[in-house]
Design a protein around this motif. Sequence first.
Motif, PDB file in Angstrom:
ATOM      1  N   VAL A 216       5.157   3.283  -1.901  1.00 28.44           N
ATOM      2  CA  VAL A 216       4.566   1.946  -1.814  1.00 28.44           C
ATOM      3  C   VAL A 216       5.416   1.100  -0.861  1.00 28.44           C
ATOM      4  O   VAL A 216       6.641   1.050  -1.001  1.00 28.44           O
ATOM      5  CB  VAL A 216       4.507   1.299  -3.213  1.00 28.44           C
ATOM      6  CG1 VAL A 216       4.114  -0.181  -3.112  1.00 28.44           C
ATOM      7  CG2 VAL A 216       3.528   2.060  -4.105  1.00 28.44           C
TER       8      VAL A 216
ATOM      9  N   GLN B  37       0.820  -1.212   0.000  1.00 28.23           N
ATOM     10  CA  GLN B  37       0.000   0.000   0.000  1.00 28.23           C
ATOM     11  C   GLN B  37       0.847   1.251   0.000  1.00 28.23           C
ATOM     12  O   GLN B  37       2.061   1.204   0.200  1.00 28.23           O
ATOM     13  CB  GLN B  37      -0.875   0.019   1.251  1.00 28.23           C
ATOM     14  CG  GLN B  37      -0.049   0.068   2.541  1.00 28.23           C
ATOM     15  CD  GLN B  37      -0.884  -0.138   3.794  1.00 28.23           C
ATOM     16  OE1 GLN B  37      -2.058  -0.441   3.738  1.00 28.23           O
ATOM     17  NE2 GLN B  37      -0.255   0.039   4.940  1.00 28.23           N
ATOM     18  N   TYR B  38       0.172   2.368  -0.224  1.00 29.89           N
ATOM     19  CA  TYR B  38       0.781   3.665   0.045  1.00 29.89           C
ATOM     20  C   TYR B  38      -0.279   4.532   0.686  1.00 29.89           C
ATOM     21  O   TYR B  38      -1.460   4.174   0.721  1.00 29.89           O
ATOM     22  CB  TYR B  38       1.362   4.313  -1.218  1.00 29.89           C
ATOM     23  CG  TYR B  38       0.369   4.775  -2.254  1.00 29.89           C
ATOM     24  CD1 TYR B  38      -0.208   6.048  -2.185  1.00 29.89           C
ATOM     25  CD2 TYR B  38       0.004   3.956  -3.322  1.00 29.89           C
ATOM     26  CE1 TYR B  38      -1.120   6.476  -3.136  1.00 29.89           C
ATOM     27  CE2 TYR B  38      -0.894   4.384  -4.279  1.00 29.89           C
ATOM     28  CZ  TYR B  38      -1.455   5.640  -4.187  1.00 29.89           C
ATOM     29  OH  TYR B  38      -2.367   6.066  -5.134  1.00 29.89           O
TER      30      TYR B  38
END
Length: 135
Positions: free
Chosen positions: A92, A47-48
């Motif tokens: 990320v 994820q970011y």
Amino acid sequence: GHSMAWIDWVERRVLVRDWGEEHIITQTPQYLGKLLFMRAGTRGGLQYHRQKDETEHLWSGIARLHFDPGGGILEVREWAAGQAIRIRPGVVHQVEAITDCVILEWSTPHLDDRVRVEARYGLPDSGGLPTTIIT
């Protein structure tokens, strides 16, 4: 005269996650403080964050960081107890616990700020929390 200064006793909130437990120690308009207890062999989502800026300190255990330094390809780096990392918005990342891990996390107060990107890297969805919707 002095204005009264108070010490507030803070109730920790415990959230059960696929990978272990997330303990929210404090949440104020300025900052967020958490303890993350990750079980060996688990990983968080790839994820970011749109806004969240965080620093994570691996207090105990051995972990592996998966991250994209900007070229669209994931790199993997070992993360040893005692090392801290700063993850800026847009980077990320994913944490994988090799052994049981305890992570201290300090961040801006954005609790629900997640964009999951497994598909972008051709990886299967690893479960966990979905992308948050901006309302």
